[in-house]
Design a protein around this motif. Structure first.
Motif, PDB file in Angstrom:
ATOM      1  N   LEU A 273       0.834  -1.202   0.000  1.00  0.00           N
ATOM      2  CA  LEU A 273       0.000   0.000   0.000  1.00  0.00           C
ATOM      3  C   LEU A 273       0.873   1.258   0.000  1.00  0.00           C
ATOM      4  O   LEU A 273       0.637   2.194  -0.772  1.00  0.00           O
ATOM      5  N   GLU A 274       1.885   1.261   0.847  1.00  0.00           N
ATOM      6  CA  GLU A 274       2.780   2.427   0.917  1.00  0.00           C
ATOM      7  C   GLU A 274       3.463   2.668  -0.427  1.00  0.00           C
ATOM      8  O   GLU A 274       3.544   3.796  -0.904  1.00  0.00           O
ATOM      9  N   CYS A 275       3.952   1.589  -1.030  1.00  0.00           N
ATOM     10  CA  CYS A 275       4.638   1.722  -2.323  1.00  0.00           C
ATOM     11  C   CYS A 275       3.676   2.252  -3.391  1.00  0.00           C
ATOM     12  O   CYS A 275       4.048   3.116  -4.197  1.00  0.00           O
ATOM     13  N   LEU A 276       2.449   1.759  -3.353  1.00  0.00           N
ATOM     14  CA  LEU A 276       1.461   2.222  -4.327  1.00  0.00           C
ATOM     15  C   LEU A 276       1.148   3.698  -4.130  1.00  0.00           C
ATOM     16  O   LEU A 276       1.084   4.472  -5.089  1.00  0.00           O
ATOM     17  N   ILE A 277       0.973   4.099  -2.859  1.00  0.00           N
ATOM     18  CA  ILE A 277       0.655   5.505  -2.572  1.00  0.00           C
ATOM     19  C   ILE A 277       1.769   6.418  -3.101  1.00  0.00           C
ATOM     20  O   ILE A 277       1.522   7.416  -3.766  1.00  0.00           O
ATOM     21  N   PHE A 278       3.020   6.028  -2.803  1.00  0.00           N
ATOM     22  CA  PHE A 278       4.136   6.870  -3.260  1.00  0.00           C
ATOM     23  C   PHE A 278       4.216   6.911  -4.782  1.00  0.00           C
ATOM     24  O   PHE A 278       4.489   7.958  -5.369  1.00  0.00           O
ATOM     25  N   THR A 279       3.957   5.782  -5.411  1.00  0.00           N
ATOM     26  CA  THR A 279       4.016   5.757  -6.877  1.00  0.00           C
ATOM     27  C   THR A 279       2.943   6.672  -7.462  1.00  0.00           C
ATOM     28  O   THR A 279       3.212   7.449  -8.389  1.00  0.00           O
ATOM     29  N   VAL A 280       1.753   6.600  -6.892  1.00  0.00           N
ATOM     30  CA  VAL A 280       0.664   7.454  -7.379  1.00  0.00           C
ATOM     31  C   VAL A 280       0.995   8.930  -7.147  1.00  0.00           C
ATOM     32  O   VAL A 280       0.838   9.774  -8.042  1.00  0.00           O
ATOM     33  N   LEU A 281       1.501   9.230  -5.937  1.00  0.00           N
ATOM     34  CA  LEU A 281       1.820  10.631  -5.617  1.00  0.00           C
ATOM     35  C   LEU A 281       2.912  11.174  -6.543  1.00  0.00           C
ATOM     36  O   LEU A 281       2.820  12.302  -7.026  1.00  0.00           O
ATOM     37  N   ILE A 282       3.920  10.358  -6.769  1.00  0.00           N
ATOM     38  CA  ILE A 282       5.013  10.811  -7.649  1.00  0.00           C
ATOM     39  C   ILE A 282       4.470  11.042  -9.054  1.00  0.00           C
ATOM     40  O   ILE A 282       4.775  12.061  -9.693  1.00  0.00           O
ATOM     41  N   ASN A 283       3.644  10.150  -9.528  1.00  0.00           N
ATOM     42  CA  ASN A 283       3.083  10.302 -10.870  1.00  0.00           C
ATOM     43  C   ASN A 283       2.154  11.501 -10.963  1.00  0.00           C
ATOM     44  O   ASN A 283       2.020  12.131 -12.002  1.00  0.00           O
ATOM     45  N   LYS A 284       1.538  11.814  -9.821  1.00  0.00           N
ATOM     46  CA  LYS A 284       0.586  12.930  -9.825  1.00  0.00           C
ATOM     47  C   LYS A 284       1.287  14.282  -9.756  1.00  0.00           C
ATOM     48  O   LYS A 284       0.882  15.235 -10.410  1.00  0.00           O
ATOM     49  N   PHE A 285       2.341  14.345  -8.947  1.00  0.00           N
ATOM     50  CA  PHE A 285       2.931  15.659  -8.691  1.00  0.00           C
ATOM     51  C   PHE A 285       4.261  15.927  -9.399  1.00  0.00           C
ATOM     52  O   PHE A 285       4.710  17.054  -9.441  1.00  0.00           O
ATOM     53  N   VAL A 286       4.916  14.906  -9.896  1.00  0.00           N
ATOM     54  CA  VAL A 286       6.206  15.146 -10.548  1.00  0.00           C
ATOM     55  C   VAL A 286       6.014  15.058 -12.057  1.00  0.00           C
ATOM     56  O   VAL A 286       5.418  14.095 -12.555  1.00  0.00           O
ATOM     57  N   ALA A 287       6.534  16.056 -12.747  1.00  0.00           N
ATOM     58  CA  ALA A 287       6.517  16.099 -14.212  1.00  0.00           C
ATOM     59  C   ALA A 287       5.135  15.785 -14.773  1.00  0.00           C
ATOM     60  O   ALA A 287       4.970  14.854 -15.554  1.00  0.00           O
ATOM     61  N   ARG A 288       4.175  16.586 -14.329  1.00  0.00           N
ATOM     62  CA  ARG A 288       2.795  16.310 -14.737  1.00  0.00           C
ATOM     63  C   ARG A 288       2.592  16.488 -16.248  1.00  0.00           C
ATOM     64  O   ARG A 288       1.879  15.745 -16.884  1.00  0.00           O
ATOM     65  N   ASP A 289       3.237  17.524 -16.755  1.00  0.00           N
ATOM     66  CA  ASP A 289       3.081  17.777 -18.197  1.00  0.00           C
ATOM     67  C   ASP A 289       4.404  17.514 -18.909  1.00  0.00           C
ATOM     68  O   ASP A 289       5.467  17.919 -18.427  1.00  0.00           O
ATOM     69  N   ARG A 290       4.305  16.833 -20.009  1.00  0.00           N
ATOM     70  CA  ARG A 290       5.511  16.583 -20.803  1.00  0.00           C
ATOM     71  C   ARG A 290       5.920  17.912 -21.457  1.00  0.00           C
ATOM     72  O   ARG A 290       5.104  18.561 -22.121  1.00  0.00           O
ATOM     73  N   ILE A 291       7.173  18.312 -21.208  1.00  0.00           N
ATOM     74  CA  ILE A 291       7.619  19.595 -21.775  1.00  0.00           C
ATOM     75  C   ILE A 291       8.280  19.360 -23.128  1.00  0.00           C
ATOM     76  O   ILE A 291       9.160  18.524 -23.267  1.00  0.00           O
ATOM     77  N   VAL A 292       7.823  20.104 -24.092  1.00  0.00           N
ATOM     78  CA  VAL A 292       8.428  20.025 -25.435  1.00  0.00           C
ATOM     79  C   VAL A 292       8.739  21.440 -25.882  1.00  0.00           C
ATOM     80  O   VAL A 292       7.873  22.312 -25.833  1.00  0.00           O
ATOM     81  N   TYR A 293      10.004  21.653 -26.210  1.00  0.00           N
ATOM     82  CA  TYR A 293      10.357  22.996 -26.698  1.00  0.00           C
ATOM     83  C   TYR A 293      10.146  23.089 -28.199  1.00  0.00           C
ATOM     84  O   TYR A 293      10.365  22.134 -28.922  1.00  0.00           O
TER      85      TYR A 293
END
Lengths: 293, 450
Positions: A273-293
């Motif tokens: 459960l802890e691993c899942l929560i962290f994975t979801v949180l990281i996916n939610k808050f880190v690099a939410r939008d793919r940046i393309v220049y």
């Protein structure tokens, strides 16, 4: 429409075997563990249903809280060290000013291919309070400070975490280095024309474009830290006492040493459960939008 | 086209499921009623007698790493081959993994025919019908007659059934000390707790490690605590854990914990104790780098061989002067220290049971002949190849006078054993107050022993 449907079917066809295999070797055992966590079971005899009894017991267990805390310390230590130093070294090695970067990359990656047992034995010698390298360095510097790295109730978990941090930093270095190298060179050329300094170019171009890589690095280091086991098994057996227990080690002890399989499964369930929560949180808050220049 | 795809998909799903189910289904369930199976070996015996001349392959799960494990094993194999020449023995070496492999084999129904077991494993496997009762074979082969009277009890459980034949007598825990190191450093050999503490301080002050403890494993710490506890209560931890006749909050255990804690604070253990394994601790002691070494009587031979006259053992002078004499024959350790059982799922139960019975006793003899174990289990006329070291002879004589013994941790309730291992290890760090140790251990033991 027909073409789209066929494409989807093809995707399904090619992914299905892997998906089924994943279900059998990952999902099924996880679900089994969740189910078994509701029983008082020694792993061999007939299980007795206890509902959430194991979870209630777990919450009241001091070792659970200590193991959980140790998991977070372990995860934090390796995340900061591996991603922090990995990024720094990757930036340096990707710079054109550094020659023979391949040699350095290989050197930094070398600990990754060493088995954990060998790395653990190596660090056991380094940490030895009587003749270990670290205390000998203090001695050579004329300092009276000595530390029983693996016997101290507070220092032990940091000492063990560092071994993992040291050993697997190379993976993060290679991942980040490869990501940096995949950034098109003309972005930097344009930045230089616009008058950006090296540091500015990195903060405005490199770092944002590494978002996806950081996301992946964070997931593997945090979940890897939470389920830390190998170093404890080789170096301290979770000790002294329970001072270097993580949830994985606690689960192992309960299931295989104390014949408390149901309780061990409850520990495993919390860990998943802890691993899942962290994975979801990281996916939610880190690099939410793919940046393309 | 769609129909074709459907067919392919269905075939792929069916194949994958079949494969995965086949993989899951390869494990046989342990026998449902091992006890019933022992009641009907007569029919099996007939069948097996008909196959008398056929070669039978038996798999055995046993320790085979140290020379003192290998030599008795090989000796026993050789001896039993004379009586059962048709049996071919295949060895599955037991790893030092807290029985994780053995339990996994049992869970998957893949136990080898004969397995080396501890008391804790016997209890677990008995409860889950993974091992068979050996009563009939013990009687048939007159196993009890071959065991010395003092050790006959090791054959039977509390319900007077046999599930494992012992392969050694009852070794106890021993407090070895290096006589030469005491003489050289002019330190008095202790006769009571105060003198023991004084010796620890003296060795520590001279930069000599007082006690070499292989605390990488949990059991040496638990036994050290039991050594202190049995000075004040002969039942030691066995009384609280297995007999459930007391509590760790009793004065005897509190005092034991206080004294152990005081010794740790005085520098009893090396700071590297928690990463010290058996080989390292053994070498530290036998190379004269430390004064005391706590281990079982099984180490009498190897230690005696290495140190000769320089080594002796003490009657645990770990109690106050007033009580030390009365407690000196109360020994920690002892009890059933391992034997051989037969898996309920063995295809050759009858042969395996006979083989296990004979093999266990021949291993015990092998331990005397090859490893100089000075406390023979059997009445057989066996002599060690090398003369017994003086220390082993002394133990053989004195062990007859022991008033009480307890059990090694692997003979204790397994849940409680984990709790004790963890909490005693914390106490030995010197950073875990005695009151907290007693309170935490009491709470955890109550939970474990429910």
């Amino acid at each position: 429409m027909q073409k789209d449907f066929k494409y989807k079917l093809n995707v399904l066809l090619f992914t299905l075997p892997a998906l089924l295999l994943f279900t059998v070797v990952v999902c099924y055992p996880v679900l089994q563990s969740l189910y078994k966590s509701l029983f008082d079971w020694d792993g061999l005899s007939k299980p007795v249903f206890v509902g959430f009894g194991n979870y209630v017991k777990l919450w009241g267990n001091d070792n659970f809280h200590l193991s959980n805390k140790n998991g977070f310390i372990f995860a934090a230590m390796i995340t900061v060290y591996q991603i922090g130093l990995g990024l720094l070294l990757a930036l340096v090695l990707s710079s054109k000013a550094v020659r023979k970067s391949r040699f350095f990359r290989t050197s930094y990656f070398m600990p990754v291919v060493i088995s954990t047992i060998i790395a653990g034995q190596l660090w056991l010698q380094i940490y030895n309070p009587d003749y270990g390298l670290i205390n000998k360095i203090f001695e050579a510097l004329g300092m009276s400070y000595r530390q029983a790295w693996l016997s101290d109730d507070k220092a032990a978990i940091y000492a063990v975490s560092f071994v993992n941090a040291w050993q697997y930093m190379g993976i993060h270095l290679v991942l980040i280095y490869t990501a940096i190298k995949s950034i098109p060179e003309h972005y930097y050329e344009a930045a230089v024309i616009d008058g950006a300094s090296n540091a500015k170019a990195h903060t405005k171009i490199t770092m944002p474009l590494l978002g996806e890589t950081f996301k992946f690095c964070l997931v593997i280091s945090i979940t890897g830290g939470l389920k830390g086991f190998n170093e404890m098994y080789v170096m301290t057996q979770g000790g002294p006492g329970t001072y270097t227990n993580t949830l994985t080690y606690m689960m192992y002890k309960q299931a295989f040493m104390a014949n408390n399989y149901g309780f061990g499964c409850a520990v495993a369930a919390v860990l998943v459960l802890e691993c899942l929560i962290f994975t979801v949180l990281i996916n939610k808050f880190v690099a939410r939008d793919r940046i393309v220049y | 086209m769609n129909k074709m795809l459907n067919k392919v998909l269905s075939a792929a799903v069916a194949a994958t499921l079949t494969l995965s189910l086949a993989a899951c289904g390869g494990t046989a369930k342990p026998a449902e009623t091992a006890k019933d199976q022992t009641a009907a070996p007569a029919a099996e015996t007939k069948k097996e007698e008909a196959k008398k001349d056929e070669k039978v392959k038996l798999k055995i799960f046993s320790q085979y790493s140290l020379p003192e494990e290998k030599q008795p094993f090989d000796y026993a194999k050789e001896q039993v081959a004379k009586a059962m020449p048709n049996v071919e023995l295949e060895l599955d070496i037991e790893p030092q993994d807290d029985n994780a492999k053995l339990k996994t084999l049992a869970a998957s129904g893949d136990l080898p025919d004969i397995i080396r077991v501890t008391a804790g494993i016997v209890d677990l496997f008995k409860k889950s019908n993974n091992i068979i009762q050996l009563d009939q074979y013990v009687k048939e082969l007159k196993i009890e007659d071959r065991i010395r009277p003092a050790y006959k009890g090791l054959l039977w459980d509390s319900e007077k059934h046999c599930y494992a034949v012992p392969r050694t007598a009852s070794p106890t825990y021993i407090m070895y000390y290096n006589k030469e190191l005491f003489e050289k450093n002019n330190i008095k050999v202790p006769t009571n707790y105060d003198e023991f503490l004084a010796s620890i301080k003296a060795f520590s002050a001279k930069g000599i490690m007082p006690v070499s403890l292989f605390a990488k494993e949990a059991w040496p710490g638990v036994m050290l605590f039991d050594a202190f506890a049995t000075r004040y209560d002969a039942g030691g931890l066995m009384k609280v854990v297995n007999d459930k006749k007391g509590s760790i909050t009793e004065d005897a255990y509190k005092k034991a914990a206080s004294q152990l804690y005081e010794c740790v604070k005085a520098g009893m253990l090396s700071k590297a104790a928690y990463s010290t394994d058996y080989d390292t601790a053994f070498n530290q002691f036998t190379s004269g780098k430390c004064a005391y070494f706590f281990n079982g009587a099984w180490a009498l031979g190897p230690i005696g061989d290495k140190l000769g006259d320089k080594v002796d053992y003490l009657d645990f002078p770990l109690a106050d002067a007033a009580t030390v004499e009365a407690a000196k024959l109360n020994r920690p350790g002892g009890g059933f220290d391992g034997g051989y059982s037969v898996a309920a799922n063995s295809k050759n139960k009858d042969i395996a049971a006979k083989y296990a019975c004979l093999f266990a006793l021949e291993t015990a003899n092998g331990r005397v002949i090859k490893a100089s174990e000075a406390y023979p289990l059997t009445v057989d006329d066996v002599k060690p190849e090398k003369p017994y070291p003086a220390i082993a002879l002394k133990y053989a004589e004195e062990s007859k006078k022991f008033k009480s013994t307890t059990r090694f941790p692997w003979g204790l309730n397994e849940k409680a054993n984990v709790v004790l291992g963890e909490n005693v290890a914390k106490l030995l760090t010197g950073g875990y107050p005695v009151d907290k140790f007693i309170a935490d251990t009491d709470k955890a033991l109550q939970d474990a022993l429910k």
